[in-house]
Design a protein around this motif. Structure first.
Motif, PDB file in Angstrom:
ATOM      1  N   TYR A  49       0.834  -1.208   0.000  1.00 56.75           N
ATOM      2  CA  TYR A  49       0.000   0.000   0.000  1.00 56.75           C
ATOM      3  C   TYR A  49       0.863   1.250   0.000  1.00 56.75           C
TER       4      TYR A  49
ATOM      5  N   TRP B 207      -3.589   6.323  -4.232  1.00 58.04           N
ATOM      6  CA  TRP B 207      -2.143   6.523  -4.229  1.00 58.04           C
ATOM      7  C   TRP B 207      -1.688   6.669  -2.792  1.00 58.04           C
ATOM      8  N   PRO B 208      -0.414   6.409  -2.558  1.00 64.47           N
ATOM      9  CA  PRO B 208       0.070   6.688  -1.201  1.00 64.47           C
ATOM     10  C   PRO B 208       0.083   8.188  -0.944  1.00 64.47           C
ATOM     11  N   ASN B 209       0.335   8.559   0.291  1.00 68.47           N
ATOM     12  CA  ASN B 209       0.324   9.962   0.674  1.00 68.47           C
ATOM     13  C   ASN B 209       1.693  10.570   0.383  1.00 68.47           C
TER      14      ASN B 209
ATOM     15  N   GLN C  82       2.826  13.317   0.884  1.00 64.15           N
ATOM     16  CA  GLN C  82       3.337  14.256   1.880  1.00 64.15           C
ATOM     17  C   GLN C  82       4.144  13.554   2.963  1.00 64.15           C
ATOM     18  N   SER C  83       4.037  12.252   3.027  1.00 68.91           N
ATOM     19  CA  SER C  83       4.624  11.542   4.159  1.00 68.91           C
ATOM     20  C   SER C  83       6.109  11.238   3.948  1.00 68.91           C
TER      21      SER C  83
ATOM     22  N   MET D 245      -6.133  11.690  -2.945  1.00 66.31           N
ATOM     23  CA  MET D 245      -5.121  12.373  -3.752  1.00 66.31           C
ATOM     24  C   MET D 245      -4.761  11.511  -4.961  1.00 66.31           C
ATOM     25  N   SER D 246      -4.779  12.097  -6.124  1.00 65.87           N
ATOM     26  CA  SER D 246      -4.437  11.337  -7.322  1.00 65.87           C
ATOM     27  C   SER D 246      -3.284  12.030  -8.037  1.00 65.87           C
ATOM     28  N   VAL D 247      -2.775  11.387  -9.070  1.00 66.73           N
ATOM     29  CA  VAL D 247      -1.644  11.974  -9.783  1.00 66.73           C
ATOM     30  C   VAL D 247      -2.060  13.262 -10.475  1.00 66.73           C
TER      31      VAL D 247
ATOM     32  N   LEU E 229      -2.232  15.925  -8.079  1.00 65.83           N
ATOM     33  CA  LEU E 229      -0.890  16.357  -7.697  1.00 65.83           C
ATOM     34  C   LEU E 229      -0.315  17.315  -8.731  1.00 65.83           C
TER      35      LEU E 229
ATOM     36  N   VAL F 105      -3.205  21.378  -2.468  1.00 60.51           N
ATOM     37  CA  VAL F 105      -3.476  20.210  -1.646  1.00 60.51           C
ATOM     38  C   VAL F 105      -3.513  20.587  -0.176  1.00 60.51           C
ATOM     39  N   ARG F 106      -2.555  21.390   0.236  1.00 59.02           N
ATOM     40  CA  ARG F 106      -2.500  21.741   1.645  1.00 59.02           C
ATOM     41  C   ARG F 106      -3.325  22.979   1.950  1.00 59.02           C
TER      42      ARG F 106
ATOM     43  N   GLU G 134      -2.180  13.266  10.050  1.00 56.46           N
ATOM     44  CA  GLU G 134      -2.651  13.067   8.677  1.00 56.46           C
ATOM     45  C   GLU G 134      -1.545  13.211   7.649  1.00 56.46           C
ATOM     46  N   THR G 135      -0.651  14.180   7.876  1.00 52.36           N
ATOM     47  CA  THR G 135       0.363  14.412   6.850  1.00 52.36           C
ATOM     48  C   THR G 135       1.401  13.303   6.810  1.00 52.36           C
ATOM     49  N   VAL G 136       1.632  12.614   7.909  1.00 49.05           N
ATOM     50  CA  VAL G 136       2.747  11.675   7.940  1.00 49.05           C
ATOM     51  C   VAL G 136       2.367  10.252   7.550  1.00 49.05           C
ATOM     52  N   CYS G 137       1.088   9.934   7.508  1.00 44.50           N
ATOM     53  CA  CYS G 137       0.710   8.559   7.177  1.00 44.50           C
ATOM     54  C   CYS G 137       1.157   8.224   5.753  1.00 44.50           C
ATOM     55  N   PRO G 138       1.963   7.187   5.569  1.00 38.58           N
ATOM     56  CA  PRO G 138       2.478   6.913   4.227  1.00 38.58           C
ATOM     57  C   PRO G 138       1.405   6.484   3.237  1.00 38.58           C
ATOM     58  N   VAL G 139       0.308   5.910   3.724  1.00 37.21           N
ATOM     59  CA  VAL G 139      -0.687   5.377   2.809  1.00 37.21           C
ATOM     60  C   VAL G 139      -1.960   6.225   2.787  1.00 37.21           C
ATOM     61  N   GLY G 140      -1.974   7.319   3.527  1.00 38.15           N
ATOM     62  CA  GLY G 140      -3.176   8.149   3.559  1.00 38.15           C
ATOM     63  C   GLY G 140      -4.340   7.449   4.223  1.00 38.15           C
TER      64      GLY G 140
ATOM     65  N   ARG H 294      -7.122   0.546   5.073  1.00 39.31           N
ATOM     66  CA  ARG H 294      -5.984   1.103   4.355  1.00 39.31           C
ATOM     67  C   ARG H 294      -4.721   1.097   5.224  1.00 39.31           C
TER      68      ARG H 294
END
Lengths: 452, 293
Positions: A132, A143-145, A147-148, B1-3, B6, B13-14, B105-111, B127
């Protein structure tokens, strides 16, 4: 100070000596491989246990959600920097004494990255869903986040790993051709034939080879710097006291080079003995490595002092409290251990007698690495036991045997990969040693001082 | 968030994050907790266990800090030199603060943790990969990780307690993060009902479990966008604003130290760690101390 390498050593002898390491190492080799395998299997069973039971068996808990896994992950990422330093940076700086030792340093880069990658997996609560966190196209449009920092981490490590494998491979092509030409038929000959990519040593091949090698070396250096800066961002980009430090990226990179150099000394001494490389991994080269380590140790000490000072004068009480807690709280033994092993012990490397004393250097290098491992632990853990929120202070946080065992096993896994590599591939670069001998002998004939 | 998102609006986004731009058109769920009314009885915590299918982990795991209480009552002892029985205690009910600019929220790698349009900090269990970065970056440490497969453990809901599990709430698997949801299952039902009738959710129509159980009504919960709601009135009376990092109560207090504020006003409303600029959705009303009266 003696010569880095004998100048009258014949090219045929270089081939035989190095190729011998693929055939008949000392018995100690098999002992090391056996022990490493046992250590690794121990780690596998611990992981199986943790996988079945849940992460709780590692004795992580709710304020202390990260532990030794993350600390050791940083440690192994750090180790990976020495290979790039020796092979790419020193290559660009024309420091030709690196030639007999860069190959194993590069292998160290690759294998320590693979070890670090394992820790990411071991750390994940749902290991089976690790993908993931990779940006792959999927039917849900998820997609992954981006920002992380953890996602940057995953991308940086994958990039660095694949690039360093390519770099290691490219640098080996002429040597693989030598292996192909000299070994008896068997599976290994087939392997070398494929990997040598039809190398014949023509002028055109050499030219292409040089250009490729140089290009990849130039590409790898910024990658190495970025990968550890990004690992530092995991902490620096967070909001927690003790982590939110602007100087973390350079501090991490210096620490990485430092622990990498210390590990090179350790492995240098082991390989020199096990594969009978006394002619190539000579004491003058060891001495140069020790001096390099000393210099980097001082850089690290300086950056450490900067970090303490910037926290101390920052007017941020929470960060200050974390620092005070590191020095006086339950982690004091580890924190002072880090200072002593990381900043005081390397002072021994300033003495010429130590620089060529193998038992002394061996123990110093192990202590340096212990210090650097403690450093990583001291970055990760104390913030959890004394963060912003008072309710979370002073909770039980001692890692369980699962964590300690996994850390221990990772050394087995690394050693196993590394030792197998050294037996299957030439761990001393034959063509570069020949080049070095040639340049040195040419220089002494012309009355110069050696080198390029 | 999608490509495409982005590439097209990277900076947006922020910036379109709830704070400041009044993005909460219909709802902004928020809370107010009166610490003067709180008696530390733990009823809110028990109600939360019942409503949200929280497992009891047992004494052993509790001692190891592996408990799952989304709503916890913290005790702080007054440092006035008195010994235990006479020493005054202060209680602080603590749960996810549903920060508007949530550090998790900002740090989670998978959102896996996101902000909803009505101002909740949501957690998507399916997720979550369990990197635990969200908890590492949470200033309040109100996120709870499933260290074991609690639903499989006998002690979690000893018979017949499995009969009272809430069918509206999923049971979480091992290896995922969870936390207070402001009883999102109740909010969803209320919103659906209101939408079917072509109106907005009225104040008092939906309660969180902790609010419902509180014997002293220390907790109030509602829609901050609706100026007639009790919560909005309380926030307004205390001059506490959502997108501000220093409230009226602390004006004139120049202390930079975290948690060290000395008010010169009669106001009682504050949010915890305002200076970290997470903009929490929970306002606390300071206890009226004997010394302050």
């Amino acid at each position: 100070m003696g010569k880095d390498i004998r100048e009258d050593i014949s090219w045929a002898k270089i081939n035989t000596d190095v190729l011998k390491s693929l055939e008949s190492p000392r018995p100690l080799y098999w002992v090391i491989v056996g022990v490493a395998l046992l250590m690794f299997l121990g780690g596998v069973s611990l992981e199986a246990y943790q996988y079945r039971q849940g992460m709780g068996v590692a004795n992580l808990n709710n304020p202390h959600v990260w532990g030794l896994f993350i600390a050791t992950f940083i440690f192994w990422i750090g180790m990976s920097h020495s290979g790039t330093l020796l092979s790419a940076i020193l290559h660009l700086m024309h420091a030709d004494w690196r030639k007999p030792i860069y190959r194993f340093a590069e292998a160290m880069t690759t294998f320590s990255l693979m070890t670090a990658g394992l820790f990411v997996m071991v750390h994940l609560g749902r290991l089976w869903q690790f993908y993931y966190s990779l940006p792959y196209p999927n039917e849900r449009g998820l997609w992954p986040n981006f920002q992380s920092p953890l996602l940057w981490d995953a991308m940086a490590i994958f990039t660095y790993l694949s690039s360093s494998v390519i770099f290691l491979f490219i640098g080996m092509i002429p040597d693989l051709a030598i292996c192909r030409d000299h070994l008896h038929p068997g599976w290994r000959k087939k392997l070398y034939t494929v990997l040598a990519l039809g190398w014949e040593g023509t002028d055109r091949q050499w030219r292409n080879f040089r250009v490729t090698y140089l290009t990849v070396a130039c590409y790898l250096i910024p990658l190495a710097v970025s990968v550890h800066s990004i690992v530092a961002s995991d902490f620096a980009m967070s909001q927690q006291p003790g982590w939110h430090v602007t100087s973390f990226p350079p501090y991490f990179v210096a620490g990485a080079l430092y622990s990498g150099c210390a590990a090179i000394i350790t492995l240098f001494i082991i390989l020199r003995y096990v594969f009978k490389f006394e002619e190539y991994m000579t004491l003058p080269i060891l001495k140069k490595t020790a001096r390099l380590t000393f210099a980097i140790a001082m850089v690290w000490t300086y950056l450490n002092a900067i970090e303490f000072a910037s926290v101390w004068y920052s007017h941020d009480q929470a960060s200050k409290d974390v620092l005070i807690q590191k020095a006086t709280g339950p982690y004091a033994f580890a924190w002072w251990g880090m200072i002593i092993c990381g900043s005081v012990v390397p002072l021994a490397l300033a003495f010429k007698k130590v620089q060529t004393n193998i038992p002394m250097l061996f123990s110093v290098s192990l202590l340096l690495n212990l210090g650097m491992w403690l450093e990583r632990w001291m970055i990760v853990a104390p913030t959890f036991s004394h963060g912003y929120y008072p309710w979370t202070w002073d909770h039980d946080q001692w890692p369980s045997f699962v964590q300690w065992g996994m850390v221990f096993a990772s050394f087995g896994w690394f050693t196993l990969l590394f030792m197998i590599f050294c037996k299957v591939f030439p761990s001393v670069s034959m063509y570069e040693v020949k080049e070095m001998v040639y340049h040195r002998s040419l220089a002494s004939k012309m009355g110069g001082k050696g080198g390029h | 968030m999608s490509v495409s998102n982005l590439l097209q609006n990277w900076s947006a986004v922020r910036h379109t994050h709830p704070v400041g731009d009044a993005p909460h058109a219909e709802y902004k769920w928020a809370m107010a907790i009166d610490l003067d009314a709180c008696t530390g009885c733990n009823a809110c915590s028990v109600a939360c266990y019942a409503e949200n299918n929280l497992p009891a982990v047992g004494k052993d795991k509790f001692e190891h800090g592996q408990q799952m209480h989304w709503m916890r009552i913290e005790r702080y002892w007054d440092e006035d030199g008195r010994d235990m029985p006479d020493q005054g205690a202060q209680f602080l009910p603590m749960m996810c603060q549903h920060c508007e600019a949530a550090p998790c929220e900002t740090v989670c790698p998978v959102g896996a943790t996101n902000h909803t349009a009505d101002g909740l900090n949501s957690q998507v269990y399916n997720r979550c990969v369990g990197s635990r970065y969200c908890s590492a970056n949470c200033p309040f440490k109100v996120r709870y990780f499933n260290w074991y497969s609690y639903p499989d453990q006998e002690i979690s809901w000893p018979s017949p307690m499995e009969q009272q599990l809430n069918p509206d709430v999923t049971v979480r698997t091992k290896g995922v993060m969870e936390k207070c949801t402001f009883c999102v299952q109740r909010l969803t039902v209320a919103k659906h009902n209101a939408r079917n009738e072509g109106r907005l959710v009225q104040d008092g129509e939906v309660q969180t479990a902790c609010q419902q159980a509180c014997p002293t009504s220390a907790i109030s919960f509602g829609n901050l966008v609706d100026p007639a709601s009790k919560v909005a009135k309380q926030w307004k009376a205390q001059q506490v604003e959502l997108a501000v990092d220093k409230q009226a109560k602390d004006e004139g207090d120049d202390s930079h130290e975290v948690g060290e504020h000395h008010s010169t006003t009669k106001l009682r409303g504050y949010r915890i760690f305002e200076e970290l600029r997470a903009y929490p959705s929970v306002m606390y009303l300071e206890r009226v101390r004997e010394s302050a009266v």
